[in-house]
Design a protein around this motif. Structure first.
Motif, PDB file in Angstrom:
ATOM      1  N   PHE A 177      -5.909 -19.825  12.321  1.00 47.23           N
ATOM      2  CA  PHE A 177      -5.478 -18.525  12.813  1.00 47.23           C
ATOM      3  C   PHE A 177      -4.684 -17.729  11.772  1.00 47.23           C
ATOM      4  O   PHE A 177      -4.274 -16.606  12.042  1.00 47.23           O
ATOM      5  N   LEU A 178      -4.470 -18.310  10.610  1.00 47.51           N
ATOM      6  CA  LEU A 178      -3.765 -17.594   9.558  1.00 47.51           C
ATOM      7  C   LEU A 178      -4.712 -16.657   8.835  1.00 47.51           C
ATOM      8  O   LEU A 178      -5.928 -16.820   8.841  1.00 47.51           O
ATOM      9  N   LYS A 179      -4.143 -15.650   8.171  1.00 42.84           N
ATOM     10  CA  LYS A 179      -4.933 -14.662   7.451  1.00 42.84           C
ATOM     11  C   LYS A 179      -5.144 -15.113   6.009  1.00 42.84           C
ATOM     12  O   LYS A 179      -4.798 -16.230   5.624  1.00 42.84           O
ATOM     13  N   ARG A 180      -5.707 -14.217   5.205  1.00 44.39           N
ATOM     14  CA  ARG A 180      -5.888 -14.503   3.794  1.00 44.39           C
ATOM     15  C   ARG A 180      -4.540 -14.761   3.135  1.00 44.39           C
ATOM     16  O   ARG A 180      -3.495 -14.309   3.612  1.00 44.39           O
ATOM     17  N   LEU A 181      -4.573 -15.495   2.007  1.00 44.94           N
ATOM     18  CA  LEU A 181      -3.326 -15.848   1.330  1.00 44.94           C
ATOM     19  C   LEU A 181      -2.544 -14.603   0.927  1.00 44.94           C
ATOM     20  O   LEU A 181      -1.311 -14.589   0.997  1.00 44.94           O
ATOM     21  N   GLU A 182      -3.254 -13.549   0.509  1.00 38.40           N
ATOM     22  CA  GLU A 182      -2.558 -12.313   0.125  1.00 38.40           C
ATOM     23  C   GLU A 182      -1.822 -11.717   1.321  1.00 38.40           C
ATOM     24  O   GLU A 182      -0.714 -11.187   1.183  1.00 38.40           O
ATOM     25  N   THR A 183      -2.440 -11.812   2.492  1.00 39.85           N
ATOM     26  CA  THR A 183      -1.809 -11.279   3.700  1.00 39.85           C
ATOM     27  C   THR A 183      -0.576 -12.096   4.078  1.00 39.85           C
ATOM     28  O   THR A 183       0.476 -11.534   4.417  1.00 39.85           O
ATOM     29  N   GLU A 184      -0.708 -13.421   4.041  1.00 45.64           N
ATOM     30  CA  GLU A 184       0.442 -14.258   4.379  1.00 45.64           C
ATOM     31  C   GLU A 184       1.582 -14.022   3.389  1.00 45.64           C
ATOM     32  O   GLU A 184       2.755 -14.003   3.768  1.00 45.64           O
ATOM     33  N   SER A 185       1.239 -13.829   2.129  1.00 45.42           N
ATOM     34  CA  SER A 185       2.266 -13.551   1.127  1.00 45.42           C
ATOM     35  C   SER A 185       2.946 -12.212   1.400  1.00 45.42           C
ATOM     36  O   SER A 185       4.164 -12.074   1.248  1.00 45.42           O
ATOM     37  N   ALA A 186       2.155 -11.233   1.842  1.00 46.32           N
ATOM     38  CA  ALA A 186       2.742  -9.930   2.176  1.00 46.32           C
ATOM     39  C   ALA A 186       3.701 -10.041   3.357  1.00 46.32           C
ATOM     40  O   ALA A 186       4.734  -9.358   3.402  1.00 46.32           O
ATOM     41  N   HIS A 187       3.390 -10.903   4.328  1.00 50.06           N
ATOM     42  CA  HIS A 187       4.302 -11.132   5.451  1.00 50.06           C
ATOM     43  C   HIS A 187       5.623 -11.730   4.957  1.00 50.06           C
ATOM     44  O   HIS A 187       6.703 -11.373   5.456  1.00 50.06           O
ATOM     45  N   VAL A 188       5.545 -12.637   3.993  1.00 48.53           N
ATOM     46  CA  VAL A 188       6.772 -13.196   3.415  1.00 48.53           C
ATOM     47  C   VAL A 188       7.591 -12.089   2.765  1.00 48.53           C
ATOM     48  O   VAL A 188       8.811 -11.996   2.956  1.00 48.53           O
ATOM     49  N   ALA A 467       0.022  -2.397   1.408  1.00 51.48           N
ATOM     50  CA  ALA A 467      -0.573  -3.313   0.434  1.00 51.48           C
ATOM     51  C   ALA A 467      -1.372  -4.404   1.141  1.00 51.48           C
ATOM     52  O   ALA A 467      -2.480  -4.770   0.720  1.00 51.48           O
ATOM     53  N   ARG A 468      -0.827  -4.915   2.234  1.00 49.52           N
ATOM     54  CA  ARG A 468      -1.516  -5.957   2.993  1.00 49.52           C
ATOM     55  C   ARG A 468      -2.816  -5.409   3.588  1.00 49.52           C
ATOM     56  O   ARG A 468      -3.858  -6.082   3.571  1.00 49.52           O
ATOM     57  N   THR A 469      -2.755  -4.181   4.105  1.00 45.53           N
ATOM     58  CA  THR A 469      -3.943  -3.582   4.701  1.00 45.53           C
ATOM     59  C   THR A 469      -5.016  -3.332   3.653  1.00 45.53           C
ATOM     60  O   THR A 469      -6.203  -3.579   3.891  1.00 45.53           O
ATOM     61  N   LEU A 470      -4.614  -2.846   2.482  1.00 45.49           N
ATOM     62  CA  LEU A 470      -5.594  -2.600   1.416  1.00 45.49           C
ATOM     63  C   LEU A 470      -6.267  -3.894   0.989  1.00 45.49           C
ATOM     64  O   LEU A 470      -7.481  -3.937   0.765  1.00 45.49           O
ATOM     65  N   ALA A 471      -5.481  -4.969   0.877  1.00 45.90           N
ATOM     66  CA  ALA A 471      -6.064  -6.252   0.481  1.00 45.90           C
ATOM     67  C   ALA A 471      -7.107  -6.720   1.503  1.00 45.90           C
ATOM     68  O   ALA A 471      -8.143  -7.285   1.137  1.00 45.90           O
ATOM     69  N   ALA A 484     -10.605   2.069  -3.537  1.00 42.06           N
ATOM     70  CA  ALA A 484      -9.245   1.738  -3.973  1.00 42.06           C
ATOM     71  C   ALA A 484      -9.105   0.235  -4.024  1.00 42.06           C
ATOM     72  O   ALA A 484      -9.777  -0.497  -3.286  1.00 42.06           O
ATOM     73  N   ARG A 485      -8.204  -0.222  -4.882  1.00 38.49           N
ATOM     74  CA  ARG A 485      -7.915  -1.651  -4.977  1.00 38.49           C
ATOM     75  C   ARG A 485      -6.460  -1.827  -5.352  1.00 38.49           C
ATOM     76  O   ARG A 485      -5.814  -0.918  -5.887  1.00 38.49           O
ATOM     77  N   LEU A 486      -5.937  -3.008  -5.031  1.00 35.85           N
ATOM     78  CA  LEU A 486      -4.558  -3.312  -5.378  1.00 35.85           C
ATOM     79  C   LEU A 486      -4.407  -3.378  -6.889  1.00 35.85           C
ATOM     80  O   LEU A 486      -5.240  -3.959  -7.593  1.00 35.85           O
ATOM     81  N   PHE A 487      -3.326  -2.801  -7.368  1.00 36.62           N
ATOM     82  CA  PHE A 487      -2.999  -2.807  -8.792  1.00 36.62           C
ATOM     83  C   PHE A 487      -1.577  -3.334  -8.895  1.00 36.62           C
ATOM     84  O   PHE A 487      -0.614  -2.616  -8.701  1.00 36.62           O
ATOM     85  N   GLY A 488      -1.453  -4.642  -9.148  1.00 35.16           N
ATOM     86  CA  GLY A 488      -0.141  -5.268  -9.057  1.00 35.16           C
ATOM     87  C   GLY A 488       0.140  -5.657  -7.621  1.00 35.16           C
ATOM     88  O   GLY A 488      -0.768  -5.954  -6.835  1.00 35.16           O
TER      89      GLY A 488
END
Length: 592
Positions: A177-188, A467-471, A484-488
């Protein structure tokens, strides 16, 4: 082999469909508790950081790997624990933060339930290293999946370090039930940002996958902390006290308000909270400057007697209940309204911070649009042949629901038309928005939203949610004509936009579309994709005050007549046509 009475009882229970009452195993109890406390890696970070704050830490360092699933390490310079306390801390309902029922009603600490550490340890490979400041040796406790404790002498600096490896390794169903790693990192990152705002005097740093992601220096002024967090925003600082409620706030300009309240961060007595009524009280202070469902960017710190706040209403302690809620909300609204009414929004940070450290992100003004006749021709369905723009200038339209003849324009905002039944006043922006949305919806359905590549890619600063939504939504954005894409970590590189919106503010366009995809619309049942299409149409539409020739005005009326009646309406049933019947005009004339 004979069966035992216990076996016979169990078999009978199964046969009758009734199961015997029994005590749950401690490991299962801990995992059930973990279901309430540990939703995702960010939940672990929140609990461990709050423990560190309760231990009077002045500096906290957080490290995460793979979004926190592979590893979370939280180190602090707090009081530390001796061996006995370190072992007890991993027992359920063991806490040093309250000792009686009376203390539960005046809780000053962030944690008090005694569930966090055993819950986390039950779903991870867990290690606790701690040492009091006056001790020469420390204690190290290891536990895997809620099993037996391995306790030994340890070394290290005074304070406490908790390491959580392989989160949910023994409950794989939870990982699904967890999201992508980038999303979980954004939650942190969002969790740590809220902590940084709630506790300005704290030094807080975050290393993500071995690289420094955040570093908030301590400051004695909460307003200064807000300027550290909300870089580039126009902000106003407010402070006041009323009825025993002290309020300090740093709030953004109304034009930067967002759908939903995720960018508004309230705290009560140093505790991060999400209280809907409190959020509405903040928005109410803006009066008519904020549309319904939108909330300002910013932070608000509320301090009052702990006896007036019940913090024991949510397992994650994210909600509070006020003993005299109406008094608290009234104090918040009045103090904020007074400050917002008397002081302009700042263009730069408070004194002591250089102007260059606070860049302003100005929305560029709308350039004149291309001739409306060309845009209208593109907006019509293939079955509608493009008409000359002057067709409406002197003769009534032969088709469409309005059947109007253009008379003129009012204040570069409204079109005044004659219809068979009376007078029709059309909101130019809303009408153009409706026409463009009809075209966008049709093009998106057919997979043909045309995109225009920018000559030079634009870099747009994002917040954590954006940032999380774009990812997550980058492929979906492409179907909308937005490339568009994340840059940093918190910046987007925008390389293409919908052709229909090529005159729009690039920054505002991307912000609004990401916001729509993340939050949808304030009216329940509106799909986030529909909200994103409406946001593009709104940004591309004619602006109030923009000059249009008479032919362009007429072309817009023609396009509105030709737009499909079933087109989704921007801003959810927004009124764009106002009709005054001839009979009403006659009655008013006779009455005068």
């Amino acid at each position: 082999m004979t069966s035992s009475p216990k076996d016979d009882a169990g078999a009978a229970a199964v046969a009758t469909g009734r199961r015997p009452v029994r005590m749950l195993e401690s490991a299962l109890v801990d995992q059930i508790a973990a279901g309430e406390v540990v939703e995702r890696p960010a939940s672990v970070v929140k609990e461990l950081v709050e423990n560190a704050l309760d231990a009077q830490a002045t500096s906290i360092r957080v490290e995460t790997e793979q979004g926190g699933l592979a590893r979370i390490v939280v180190s602090d310079d707090g009081l530390g624990m001796d061996r006995q306390d370190a072992v007890l801390a991993l027992s359920r309902h063991a806490t040093s933060k309250i000792g009686s029922l009376e203390e539960l009603h005046v809780v000053r600490s962030l944690g008090f339930r005694g569930e966090a550490l055993p819950s986390i340890a039950s779903v991870s490979r867990f290690e606790l290293r701690t040492r009091p400041h006056d001790a020469l040796e420390g204690t190290e406790v290891r536990v895997e999946g809620g099993g037996a404790l391995d306790v030994r002498l340890g070394a290290g600096s005074p304070g406490t370090t908790v390491r959580v490896d392989d989160l949910f390794f023994n409950v794989p169903a939870r990982r699904k039930f967890l999201k992508r790693l980038e999303t979980e990192s954004a939650h942190v990152g969002e969790t740590l940002l809220r902590v940084a705002l709630a506790r300005p005097s704290l030094r807080l740093s975050w290393l993500r996958d071995g690289r420094r992601a955040r570093d908030w220096a301590p400051t004695g002024d909460p307003h200064q902390r807000a300027y550290q967090v909300f870089t580039g925003e126009r902000l106003v600082s407010i402070e006041g006290e009323r009825d025993g409620v002290r309020v300090r706030a740093v709030l953004g300009a109304p034009e930067r308000a967002r759908q939903g309240a995720l960018r508004l961060h309230p705290s009560v007595n140093g505790r991060i909270v999400r209280d809907r009524a409190l959020l509405r009280a903040v928005a109410f202070a803006y009066g008519d400057a904020l549309p319904a469902g939108r909330f300002p960017i910013g932070a608000i710190w509320i301090e009052l007697d702990p006896a007036r706040v019940d913090v024991n209403v949510h397992p994650q302690k994210s909600e509070v209940r006020f003993a005299d809620a109406s008094v608290v909300f009234s104090a918040v609204t009045r103090i904020l309204a007074s400050g917002l009414g008397q002081r302009p929004f700042a263009a730069r940070a408070p004194m002591g911070r250089s102007a260059s450290a606070e860049p302003r992100h100005e929305t560029r003004p709308y350039a004149p649009l291309e001739p409306a006749s060309a845009r209208v021709a593109e907006a019509l369905a293939p079955s509608h042949a493009p008409a000359e723009a002057s067709a409406l200038a002197g003769a009534p339209a032969s088709r469409g629901p309005l059947a109007t003849r253009l008379l003129g324009e009012l204040e570069r905002r409204y079109l005044v038309c004659e219809a068979a039944s009376g007078l029709v006043v059309i909101d130019r922006h809303a009408a153009d928005e409706r026409v463009l949305l009809a075209r966008l919806a049709l093009a998106h359905r057919d997979g043909e939203v045309a995109s225009s590549r920018l000559l030079m890619p634009a870099r747009v600063a994002l917040d954590e949610l954006e940032a999380r939504t774009l990812a997550e939504k980058e492929p979906l954005l492409a179907t909308l004509g937005l490339e568009a894409r994340l840059f940093g970590e918190r910046e987007a590189l925008l390389v293409g936009i919908p052709v229909i919106a090529r005159r729009a503010s690039l920054e505002r366009l991307l912000h609004r579309v990401l916001e729509a995809l993340a939050l949808g619309a304030p009216r329940p049942g509106v799909d986030p994709l529909d909200a994103a299409l409406a946001a593009i149409a709104c940004e591309a539409a004619i602006r109030p005050g923009e000059a249009l020739s008479f032919d362009e005005q007429a072309a817009l009326v023609r396009a509105l007549d030709a737009a499909p009646p079933s087109s989704p309406t921007p801003h959810h049933a927004r009124v764009f046509v106002h009709a005054i019947a001839l009979d009403d005009l006659a009655r008013r004339s006779e009455g005068s």
